[in-house]
Design an enzyme around this catalytic site. Structure first.
Site, PDB file in Angstrom:
ATOM      1  CG  ASP A  47      -8.515 -10.939   8.840  1.00  0.00           C
ATOM      2  OD1 ASP A  47      -8.096 -12.088   8.636  1.00  0.00           O
ATOM      3  OD2 ASP A  47      -8.492 -10.042   7.987  1.00  0.00           O
ATOM      4  CG  ASP A  65      -4.262 -10.882   8.603  1.00  0.00           C
ATOM      5  OD1 ASP A  65      -4.963 -11.494   7.773  1.00  0.00           O
ATOM      6  OD2 ASP A  65      -4.418  -9.674   8.858  1.00  0.00           O
ATOM      7  CG  HIS A  80      -1.753  -1.047   1.563  1.00  0.00           C
ATOM      8  ND1 HIS A  80      -1.301  -2.210   2.140  1.00  0.00           N
ATOM      9  CD2 HIS A  80      -3.095  -1.188   1.412  1.00  0.00           C
ATOM     10  CE1 HIS A  80      -2.332  -3.026   2.332  1.00  0.00           C
ATOM     11  NE2 HIS A  80      -3.424  -2.436   1.895  1.00  0.00           N
ATOM     12  CD  GLU A 111      -7.802  -8.740   0.092  1.00  0.00           C
ATOM     13  OE1 GLU A 111      -7.658  -9.100   1.273  1.00  0.00           O
ATOM     14  OE2 GLU A 111      -6.872  -8.255  -0.584  1.00  0.00           O
ATOM     15  CG  ASP A 145      -2.987 -10.007   3.896  1.00  0.00           C
ATOM     16  OD1 ASP A 145      -2.316  -9.382   4.735  1.00  0.00           O
ATOM     17  OD2 ASP A 145      -4.111  -9.645   3.528  1.00  0.00           O
ATOM     18  CD  GLU A 189      -6.904 -11.984   4.159  1.00  0.00           C
ATOM     19  OE1 GLU A 189      -7.056 -12.143   5.393  1.00  0.00           O
ATOM     20  OE2 GLU A 189      -6.630 -10.888   3.640  1.00  0.00           O
ATOM     21  CG  ASP A 214      -4.140 -11.284   0.030  1.00  0.00           C
ATOM     22  OD1 ASP A 214      -3.406 -11.254  -0.972  1.00  0.00           O
ATOM     23  OD2 ASP A 214      -4.578 -10.270   0.593  1.00  0.00           O
ATOM     24  CG  ASP A 265       1.881  -0.900   3.361  1.00  0.00           C
ATOM     25  OD1 ASP A 265       1.188  -0.637   4.349  1.00  0.00           O
ATOM     26  OD2 ASP A 265       1.516  -1.658   2.443  1.00  0.00           O
ATOM     27  CG  HIS A 271     -10.658 -11.152   4.027  1.00  0.00           C
ATOM     28  ND1 HIS A 271     -10.301 -10.190   3.090  1.00  0.00           N
ATOM     29  CD2 HIS A 271     -10.018 -10.808   5.172  1.00  0.00           C
ATOM     30  CE1 HIS A 271      -9.494  -9.314   3.667  1.00  0.00           C
ATOM     31  NE2 HIS A 271      -9.298  -9.673   4.923  1.00  0.00           N
TER      32      HIS A 271
END
Length: 433
Positions: free
Chosen positions: A304, A306, A98, A229, A336, A265, A293, A101, A268
């Site tokens: 979530d 991750d 992003h 996404e 991700d 993902e 992802d 980031d 998700h």
């Protein structure tokens, strides 16, 4: 270069190694279904989780100490040095980012854009030196307080305008760096209460925004794929991109089903009440499977988390759907995923990716073996064989309730149920995973 990963050697494929930093299953040059494993999996590092996440959670702040924490371009370049060093250690062919980031926020939009342009130039030099490529770029339209009520769906047209300008800048950056996709994730495109929400207006705004993105892609000659996404509810009570089925309906409504595909993902999918392979199979059925992802959730936490994937059977079923759909083209496997907030050492960051890449390699090989064996496809074909007869095809194409009812009576049709064979098929899958 930085000294952050000092002493950590490049990770190699060595199935007999006793090192915790060796690939035991991921051999980039191994041929699977006629293609190199690296070209099947197309691994990418997520810049945000690996280098921008500070180790916080809903109940605690930063737990990591990194030499690039800071709000200057010098810090951003130190972060980039460490990132590309890690890409080289892992042998990862791609990365994703992003805008937020990779550069500090400026005092104005123009300053933020100038900082993004500067770091893009820095990335370009490093990509040329290392051969690492950009799988996709995206814009962070959810962290800053200006996005508390959404970006494209915001009730304030100035926020819509800011968001559009941000996406343009990020698409330009992705195009400049040769990105193979551009992703949109509507982190706050939803509502917290219906009491202050106009659903029809917000859907129209989101659809028009995505139409603008597609139009701009063609105007600048970006050859990559636009991806959306899906994600349900978190952090809003409702989000307009709940799951693959919801997003496909949205794309059809705004005439974008031929332009936009999905970045799906695992975490998700679980939040939406689905399995990962379900979402992948749905996207493939609609012809919109683009990229994935890869991560996992903690099934006890209910949010979530991750985490890096570690469940080979789950991963194998996911890659089975990817391979069955023809495999990735511009897409790939983006991790991700983030280390736990107690995993403080640089080597933890490397080890998380190493283990995940091995899990994915095992899953890919199992999926390929299942596909080559053909057992699931044969069982599926057998189950639906009745629909391949001329009578059944004609009924579906030309039948009416009257004609079908007359046929049931005249032929004395009285069907008996047949076994779905689920347990036997599950046992068959277990031979491979």
């Amino acid at each position: 270069m930085t000294s952050f990963f000092e002493g950590i050697e490049p990770v190699r494929f060595d199935p007999d190694s006793t090192s915790e930093l060796a690939y035991r299953h991921y051999d980039p040059d191994e041929i699977v279904l006629g293609k190199r494993m690296e070209d099947h999996l197309r691994f990418a590092v997520a810049y945000w989780h690996s280098f921008a996440w500070e180790g916080g959670d809903p109940f605690g702040g930063r737990s990591f100490e990194r030499p690039w924490w800071g709000d200057t371009m010098e810090h951003a370049k130190i972060k980039a040095d460490a990132a590309f060093e890690m890409f080289a250690i892992l042998g990862q062919p791609f990365f994703c980012f992003h805008d937020q980031d990779v550069r500090p926020e400026g005092a104005t939009f123009a300053e933020s854009k100038a900082r993004l342009d500067e770091i893009v130039e820095y990335f370009g030099e490093k990509m040329e030196q290392t051969g690492t490529r950009l799988l996709w770029g995206t814009a962070n339209l959810f962290t800053n307080r200006r996005f508390m009520s959404g970006a494209a769906t915001n009730p304030d047209p100035d926020v819509f305008a800011w968001s559009a300008a941000t996406v343009k800048a990020c698409m330009d950056a992705t195009h400049t760096l040769g990105g193979q996709n551009y992703v949109l994730w509507g982190g706050r495109e939803g509502y917290e209460t219906l009491l202050n929400t106009d659903l029809s207006r917000e859907r129209h705004q989101a659809g028009r925004f995505l139409q603008m993105v597609v139009d701009y892609k063609h105007r600048i000659g970006f050859q990559g794929q636009i991806l959306v996404e899906p994600k349900p509810q978190e952090p809003s009570k409702h989000q307009y991109d709940y799951d693959v089925n919801t997003v496909y309906s949205f794309l059809k409504e705004f005439g974008l089903e031929g332009e936009v595909k999905m970045n799906i993902e695992q975490g998700h999918a679980i939040l939406a009440g689905h399995s990962f392979e379900h979402e992948l199979a749905m996207a493939a059925a609609f012809g919109i499977l683009g990229s994935i992802d890869m991560n996992r959730n903690d099934y006890q936490s209910g949010w979530d988390t991750d985490q890096f994937p570690n469940n080979v059977p789950e991963v194998a079923l996911a890659y089975y759907e990817v391979l069955r759909a023809g495999g990735f083209t511009t897409g790939g496997t983006n991790f991700d995923s983030k280390v736990r907030r107690q995993s403080l050492d640089p080597v933890d960051l490397i080890a998380g990716h190493v283990g995940a890449m091995d899990v994915c390699a095992r899953g890919l090989k199992a999926a390929a073996a299942m596909l080559q064996d053909g057992g699931l496809e044969a069982a599926r074909d057998e189950r639906y064989a009745g629909w391949d007869t001329p009578v059944a095809r004609d009924m579906l194409k030309n039948g009416t309730l009257d004609s079908i009812a007359n046929r049931v009576i005249s032929e004395g049709i009285d069907p008996e149920p047949r076994s779905g064979r689920q347990e036997r098929l599950e046992n068959w899958v277990n031979r491979f995973v």
